[in-house]
Design an enzyme around this catalytic site. Structure first.
Site: not given
Length: 164
Positions: A2, A12, A32, A96, A98-99, A104-106
């Site tokens: 995805w 998306e 998100d 850390y 990560p899922s 990726h950065v939140h």
């Protein structure tokens, strides 16, 4: 998959808030799934890097500083432009562990207590940049503490090794 579908605009594409198309130092910023976009109190976006070989915080070196600086600067500007939330009101971080293993950065609203935004798991992007400026291999050498649930396979591996 995805993540790649978003990066390749197979999915998306209409949700993209900002994109820097540079294949080395670019990224896509998207809301998100946890955020319904109806209010700003729980604002939550993710920056997905175009580079596929960078999997997590552990892969980062000083070579990635232009990419990380782009995410920090352009991401803040895009959030301010689109949602009116200034960069000073954002928490910008990496997890850390990560899922999922694609860097990726939140981006979350500072007042929002997002899952995984606590100190045990979140590493502020500005701090990551500073650490890499000081030492290019900082994240290859540093011990990184992270929480695990008792039912996670990795926790069971630590138990078997006598390390938990």
């Amino acid at each position: 998959q995805w993540v790649y579908n978003i990066l390749e605009k197979k999915a998306e594409a209409d949700r993209i808030v900002h994109e820097n198309p540079d294949p080395c130092n670019g990224f896509v910023l998207v809301p998100d799934f946890k955020w319904n976009q109806s209010q700003l109190d729980d604002l939550y976006l993710i920056a997905l890097v175009h580079r596929r070989e960078v999997k997590s915080l552990r892969d980062l070196t000083a070579e990635h500083l232009p990419l990380l600086r782009n995410i920090l600067q352009e991401g803040k500007e895009a959030v301010t432009k689109r949602f009116g939330v200034p960069g000073s009101q954002l928490r910008i971080y990496l997890h850390y562990q990560p899922s999922y293993y694609h860097l990726h950065v939140h981006f979350t609203a500072l007042g929002y207590d997002a899952p995984g935004s606590s100190v045990e798991r979140a590493h502020l992007l500005a701090d990551v940049i500073d650490n890499l400026v000081m030492d290019s291999t900082y994240y290859q050498k540093r011990a990184l503490t992270f929480p695990l649930r008792a039912d996670e396979l990795l926790f069971k591996k630590f138990q078997e090794a006598g390390r938990a």
